[in-house]
Design a protein around this motif. Structure first.
Motif, PDB file in Angstrom:
ATOM      1  N   GLY A  39      38.511  66.408  -5.061  1.00 32.53           N
ATOM      2  CA  GLY A  39      39.340  67.588  -5.283  1.00 32.53           C
ATOM      3  C   GLY A  39      39.132  68.203  -6.653  1.00 32.53           C
ATOM      4  N   ARG A  40      38.766  67.387  -7.624  1.00 36.02           N
ATOM      5  CA  ARG A  40      38.563  67.900  -8.986  1.00 36.02           C
ATOM      6  C   ARG A  40      37.120  68.316  -9.238  1.00 36.02           C
ATOM      7  NH1 ARG A  40      40.157  64.899 -14.723  1.00 36.02           N
ATOM      8  NH2 ARG A  40      39.358  66.560 -16.075  1.00 36.02           N
ATOM      9  N   TYR A  41      36.157  67.510  -8.774  1.00 32.50           N
ATOM     10  CA  TYR A  41      34.766  67.730  -9.164  1.00 32.50           C
ATOM     11  C   TYR A  41      33.919  68.377  -8.075  1.00 32.50           C
ATOM     12  CZ  TYR A  41      36.193  64.708 -12.978  1.00 32.50           C
ATOM     13  OH  TYR A  41      36.855  64.178 -14.060  1.00 32.50           O
ATOM     14  N   ARG A  42      34.378  68.326  -6.826  1.00 28.95           N
ATOM     15  CA  ARG A  42      33.695  68.986  -5.709  1.00 28.95           C
ATOM     16  C   ARG A  42      32.244  68.537  -5.562  1.00 28.95           C
ATOM     17  NH1 ARG A  42      37.839  70.315  -3.054  1.00 28.95           N
ATOM     18  NH2 ARG A  42      36.520  71.659  -1.748  1.00 28.95           N
ATOM     19  N   LEU A  43      32.024  67.242  -5.691  1.00 24.06           N
ATOM     20  CA  LEU A  43      30.672  66.697  -5.555  1.00 24.06           C
ATOM     21  C   LEU A  43      30.426  66.082  -4.186  1.00 24.06           C
ATOM     22  CD1 LEU A  43      30.345  64.990  -9.063  1.00 24.06           C
ATOM     23  CD2 LEU A  43      29.292  67.129  -8.324  1.00 24.06           C
ATOM     24  N   GLY A  44      31.467  65.911  -3.402  1.00 20.50           N
ATOM     25  CA  GLY A  44      31.346  65.298  -2.086  1.00 20.50           C
ATOM     26  C   GLY A  44      32.537  64.417  -1.806  1.00 20.50           C
ATOM     27  N   SER A  45      32.974  64.395  -0.560  1.00 16.27           N
ATOM     28  CA  SER A  45      34.185  63.653  -0.207  1.00 16.27           C
ATOM     29  C   SER A  45      33.910  62.218   0.218  1.00 16.27           C
ATOM     30  CB  SER A  45      34.937  64.384   0.916  1.00 16.27           C
ATOM     31  OG  SER A  45      34.085  64.552   2.049  1.00 16.27           O
ATOM     32  N   THR A  46      32.638  61.827   0.302  1.00 17.73           N
ATOM     33  CA  THR A  46      32.260  60.443   0.587  1.00 17.73           C
ATOM     34  C   THR A  46      31.169  60.029  -0.395  1.00 17.73           C
ATOM     35  OG1 THR A  46      30.471  60.983   2.132  1.00 17.73           O
ATOM     36  CG2 THR A  46      32.725  60.810   3.055  1.00 17.73           C
ATOM     37  N   THR A  47      30.957  58.723  -0.487  1.00 15.63           N
ATOM     38  CA  THR A  47      29.896  58.227  -1.373  1.00 15.63           C
ATOM     39  C   THR A  47      28.548  58.835  -0.988  1.00 15.63           C
ATOM     40  OG1 THR A  47      31.059  56.143  -1.745  1.00 15.63           O
ATOM     41  CG2 THR A  47      28.688  56.148  -2.151  1.00 15.63           C
ATOM     42  N   ALA A  48      28.267  58.865   0.317  1.00 19.81           N
ATOM     43  CA  ALA A  48      26.981  59.395   0.776  1.00 19.81           C
ATOM     44  C   ALA A  48      26.822  60.862   0.395  1.00 19.81           C
ATOM     45  CB  ALA A  48      26.856  59.212   2.279  1.00 19.81           C
ATOM     46  N   ARG A  49      27.896  61.624   0.505  1.00 20.63           N
ATOM     47  CA  ARG A  49      27.800  63.049   0.180  1.00 20.63           C
ATOM     48  C   ARG A  49      27.611  63.275  -1.327  1.00 20.63           C
ATOM     49  NH1 ARG A  49      32.496  65.252   4.366  1.00 20.63           N
ATOM     50  NH2 ARG A  49      31.174  65.130   6.243  1.00 20.63           N
ATOM     51  N   VAL A  50      28.240  62.451  -2.139  1.00 19.29           N
ATOM     52  CA  VAL A  50      28.026  62.568  -3.590  1.00 19.29           C
ATOM     53  C   VAL A  50      26.573  62.255  -3.928  1.00 19.29           C
ATOM     54  CG1 VAL A  50      28.641  61.651  -5.854  1.00 19.29           C
ATOM     55  CG2 VAL A  50      30.432  62.068  -4.159  1.00 19.29           C
ATOM     56  N   LEU A  51      26.034  61.192  -3.339  1.00 18.80           N
ATOM     57  CA  LEU A  51      24.640  60.852  -3.598  1.00 18.80           C
ATOM     58  C   LEU A  51      23.703  61.942  -3.091  1.00 18.80           C
ATOM     59  CD1 LEU A  51      24.682  57.033  -2.762  1.00 18.80           C
ATOM     60  CD2 LEU A  51      24.569  58.099  -5.025  1.00 18.80           C
ATOM     61  N   ALA A  52      24.075  62.596  -1.979  1.00 18.79           N
ATOM     62  CA  ALA A  52      23.272  63.721  -1.481  1.00 18.79           C
ATOM     63  C   ALA A  52      23.289  64.873  -2.488  1.00 18.79           C
ATOM     64  CB  ALA A  52      23.791  64.184  -0.128  1.00 18.79           C
ATOM     65  N   THR A  53      24.440  65.087  -3.144  1.00 19.35           N
ATOM     66  CA  THR A  53      24.514  66.110  -4.187  1.00 19.35           C
ATOM     67  C   THR A  53      23.581  65.776  -5.347  1.00 19.35           C
ATOM     68  OG1 THR A  53      26.800  66.673  -3.616  1.00 19.35           O
ATOM     69  CG2 THR A  53      26.049  67.259  -5.825  1.00 19.35           C
ATOM     70  N   VAL A  54      23.572  64.498  -5.760  1.00 19.12           N
ATOM     71  CA  VAL A  54      22.676  64.072  -6.836  1.00 19.12           C
ATOM     72  C   VAL A  54      21.225  64.352  -6.452  1.00 19.12           C
ATOM     73  CG1 VAL A  54      21.816  62.077  -8.123  1.00 19.12           C
ATOM     74  CG2 VAL A  54      24.272  62.328  -7.717  1.00 19.12           C
ATOM     75  N   ASN A  55      20.849  64.011  -5.221  1.00 15.23           N
ATOM     76  CA  ASN A  55      19.475  64.243  -4.780  1.00 15.23           C
ATOM     77  C   ASN A  55      19.160  65.735  -4.705  1.00 15.23           C
ATOM     78  OD1 ASN A  55      18.864  61.516  -4.553  1.00 15.23           O
ATOM     79  ND2 ASN A  55      19.630  61.392  -2.447  1.00 15.23           N
ATOM     80  N   ARG A  56      20.146  66.533  -4.321  1.00 12.41           N
ATOM     81  CA  ARG A  56      19.933  67.980  -4.254  1.00 12.41           C
ATOM     82  C   ARG A  56      19.689  68.552  -5.644  1.00 12.41           C
ATOM     83  NH1 ARG A  56      23.931  68.974  -1.326  1.00 12.41           N
ATOM     84  NH2 ARG A  56      25.478  69.502  -2.930  1.00 12.41           N
ATOM     85  N   VAL A  57      20.427  68.075  -6.633  1.00 10.75           N
ATOM     86  CA  VAL A  57      20.212  68.526  -8.009  1.00 10.75           C
ATOM     87  C   VAL A  57      18.811  68.122  -8.484  1.00 10.75           C
ATOM     88  CG1 VAL A  57      20.967  68.252 -10.405  1.00 10.75           C
ATOM     89  CG2 VAL A  57      22.667  68.502  -8.584  1.00 10.75           C
ATOM     90  N   ASP A  58      18.408  66.910  -8.146  1.00 13.94           N
ATOM     91  CA  ASP A  58      17.081  66.440  -8.557  1.00 13.94           C
ATOM     92  C   ASP A  58      15.989  67.307  -7.945  1.00 13.94           C
ATOM     93  OD1 ASP A  58      15.179  64.598  -9.721  1.00 13.94           O
ATOM     94  OD2 ASP A  58      14.889  63.782  -7.707  1.00 13.94           O
ATOM     95  N   ARG A  59      16.123  67.639  -6.674  1.00 11.43           N
ATOM     96  CA  ARG A  59      15.115  68.477  -6.011  1.00 11.43           C
ATOM     97  C   ARG A  59      15.092  69.886  -6.603  1.00 11.43           C
ATOM     98  NH1 ARG A  59      17.313  65.961  -1.437  1.00 11.43           N
ATOM     99  NH2 ARG A  59      18.428  67.883  -0.884  1.00 11.43           N
ATOM    100  N   ALA A  60      16.285  70.415  -6.917  1.00 12.98           N
ATOM    101  CA  ALA A  60      16.343  71.746  -7.519  1.00 12.98           C
ATOM    102  C   ALA A  60      15.677  71.750  -8.896  1.00 12.98           C
ATOM    103  CB  ALA A  60      17.790  72.198  -7.626  1.00 12.98           C
ATOM    104  N   ALA A  61      15.916  70.705  -9.681  1.00 14.03           N
ATOM    105  CA  ALA A  61      15.302  70.610 -11.007  1.00 14.03           C
ATOM    106  C   ALA A  61      13.793  70.475 -10.909  1.00 14.03           C
ATOM    107  CB  ALA A  61      15.894  69.432 -11.763  1.00 14.03           C
ATOM    108  N   ALA A  62      13.304  69.865  -9.812  1.00 13.12           N
ATOM    109  CA  ALA A  62      11.864  69.732  -9.616  1.00 13.12           C
ATOM    110  C   ALA A  62      11.223  71.083  -9.293  1.00 13.12           C
ATOM    111  CB  ALA A  62      11.583  68.731  -8.500  1.00 13.12           C
ATOM    112  N   ARG A  63      11.980  71.945  -8.593  1.00  8.85           N
ATOM    113  CA  ARG A  63      11.437  73.267  -8.248  1.00  8.85           C
ATOM    114  C   ARG A  63      11.435  74.198  -9.456  1.00  8.85           C
ATOM    115  NH1 ARG A  63      14.707  72.359  -3.665  1.00  8.85           N
ATOM    116  NH2 ARG A  63      16.344  73.683  -4.578  1.00  8.85           N
ATOM    117  N   THR A  64      12.590  74.288 -10.114  1.00 10.26           N
ATOM    118  CA  THR A  64      12.751  75.187 -11.260  1.00 10.26           C
ATOM    119  C   THR A  64      13.701  74.540 -12.252  1.00 10.26           C
ATOM    120  OG1 THR A  64      12.529  77.112  -9.802  1.00 10.26           O
ATOM    121  CG2 THR A  64      13.435  77.494 -12.003  1.00 10.26           C
TER     122      THR A  64
END
Length: 514
Positions: free
Chosen positions: A276-301
């Motif tokens: 509710g505060r950080y909006r990174l994902g409501s489950t552990t898996a979804r938070v880790l998916a957010t981390v991976n999404r950031v990593d992929r975005a940083a790899a592109r640009t």
């Protein structure tokens, strides 16, 4: 590591001192180390100039400072010498004083003079009984510093997702190593073996027959080397978050990947509970998916964070610097940083993010005082390194499936050693003795993984071990962490004050982070 003030003070430490071209001839019938061990220590105020924040902090705490002369090469005591800077807070209850206690925070290469007042503040009962000795290990802080004038603060970079990214980081590593060529006379003598011998000169010059010690992280390996070289001079040694003694040197970080991933998963569970505060994902898996999404975005640009850029080489390093602290405050800080990075990955313009920019500045700004140079010099001197840069890439590729995020970081963390302009002066020390010691640590430590801590326990067969179960933190004793554990500190105090080791290896229950 220990506190915010520690980090701020260490970040501002400068370097001073120079290599003496040669010292006077040794005294005594057989020369040797006698002139070093019998030297008179001249104590003085600590602050060297207006910019010396550590010196000012030491002066305010009532500490005194000095420089101890030691051989550059202890096998040639009549050769060149270097200076080792130390601080001292004398025991506040001199009638019950039991000796000198030297503190080393690890690194490798972290300056240690500031830790005398930090330990006094954290453990006044120890300050009553011991003279507290802080030391900047050779070539760090104000101890004849190695400073290669690197254009970045430290070499902590991931090689990224492909061979092209590896090539960029390998070229950077080769450039950093080449910048240290002018320090070639010093570099072979930067090892833990040399620093342990410096510690023994300091012990003798202080007039102590034995030395007590509190070392954290890499400082546990330094302590173990001292125990191996000088077993009869060991009093009470405490090793916090022990390094695998067989892994010291260029390969010490290779095993971290799975343990960093486990610590990241633990944090992700916390972040999911605070969605509710950080909006990174409501489950552990979804938070880790957010981390991976950031990593992929940083790899592109590369992501724009104020004046900094976060690419695929830097993003895993940000996580590395944040993991190893499992307090509510540390978890919240990482979540806040990930929220900013996630916003940037979605295209938001981030004009300022002070907490995140501090870490990015550490990674990308030109080094001051030679901290990164010294860390790599010590690492490369502690053991042999492969000179085949391609071997690092093959190692990363072999583990890419099971260590996709952290493997390219930890398995190449010491890649400059492949290009280093000097070889170690001597082979590493084999740790195997029964000298008593107390080892403390956490079972989920991502930076000195628990199997390595157990390996240190086996190598020091006279030791006992206290483990904080279920904790994902690096460093557990009060002086080194903002999340102290009363169970650990009771064991440390009982040993250092009363000389009582646990009858057997024991555990402490780790408090869960809500």
């Amino acid at each position: 590591m220990a506190t915010a003030v520690t980090v701020a003070l260490l970040a501002s430490s400068g370097g001073a001192g120079a290599l003496a071209a040669s010292g006077p001839r040794p005294s005594g019938p057989d020369g040797g180390l006698a002139r070093f061990e019998q030297q008179k220590i001249t104590w003085h105020r600590c602050q060297a100039d207006a910019q010396d924040e550590i010196g000012a902090h030491l002066d305010a705490a009532g500490a005194r400072c000095a420089e101890v002369t030691v051989p550059l090469d202890h096998s040639r005591p009549d050769g060149p010498t270097v200076k080792v800077a130390i601080s001292r807070l004398q025991a506040t209850d001199p009638g019950r004083r039991r000796g000198a206690l030297l503190i080393n925070p690890g690194g490798p290469g972290d300056p240690g003079r500031v830790y005398a007042p930090l330990l006094k503040a954290a453990e006044p009962t120890l300050a009553a009984r011991y003279d507290l000795i802080g030391m900047d290990p050779r070539f760090t802080g104000r101890s004849t510093p190695v400073n290669c004038q690197w254009p970045i603060g430290d070499y902590v970079r991931s090689t990224g997702h492909d061979r092209r990214g590896f090539g960029r980081i390998a070229a950077q590593a080769e450039d950093l190593a080449a910048r240290c060529a002018g320090q070639r006379e010093l570099l072979p003598h930067a090892s833990a073996r040399a620093t342990a011998r410096d510690m023994d000169v300091i012990r003798a010059a202080l007039g102590e027959s034995k030395l007590s010690y509190l070392g954290g992280s890499y400082g546990t390996y330094l302590g173990a080397v001292y125990m191996q070289l000088f077993p009869a001079r060991v009093d009470r040694f405490v090793l916090d978050s022990a390094l695998d003694p067989a892994a010291a040197g260029p390969g010490y970080a290779r095993s971290m990947g799975p343990y960093l991933a486990a610590a990241l998963k633990e944090w992700a569970g916390w972040a999911a509970r605070h969605h509710g505060r950080y909006r990174l994902g409501s489950t552990t898996a979804r938070v880790l998916a957010t981390v991976n999404r950031v990593d992929r975005a940083a790899a592109r640009t590369p992501l724009r964070i104020g004046r900094h850029r976060v690419d695929t080489h830097v993003f895993p390093a940000i996580l590395l610097l944040s993991l190893g602290r499992d307090s509510e405050q540390a978890y919240a800080a990482l979540a806040a940083d990930l929220k900013i990075l996630n916003d940037a990955a979605r295209g938001a313009e981030i004009t300022s993010a002070p907490s995140l920019e501090e870490g990015l500045a550490y990674l990308s700004s030109p080094e001051t005082g030679g901290a990164g140079s010294a860390r790599m010099a010590i690492t490369c001197a502690d053991g042999p390194a492969s000179r085949d840069a391609g071997a690092y890439y093959r190692d990363i590729r072999a583990h890419r499936a099971d260590e996709p995020l952290f493997g390219p970081l930890t398995r190449a963390m010491n890649l400059p050693c492949a290009f280093w302009p000097a070889s170690p002066a001597e082979p590493p020390t084999r740790i195997r003795n029964d000298v008593p010691a107390l080892i403390v640590g956490a079972s989920g430590d991502p930076k000195t993984p628990y199997p390595g801590q157990r390996a240190m326990r086996r190598a020091l067969s006279g030791s006992r071990m206290v483990t904080v179960r279920g904790a994902f933190r690096h460093l557990v004793s009060r002086v080194f962490t903002a999340t102290p554990d009363a169970c650990v500190d009771d064991a440390v105090g009982r040993y250092l004050l009363d000389g009582v080791l646990p009858a057997e290896d024991t555990t402490c229950p780790g408090a869960p982070t809500r």
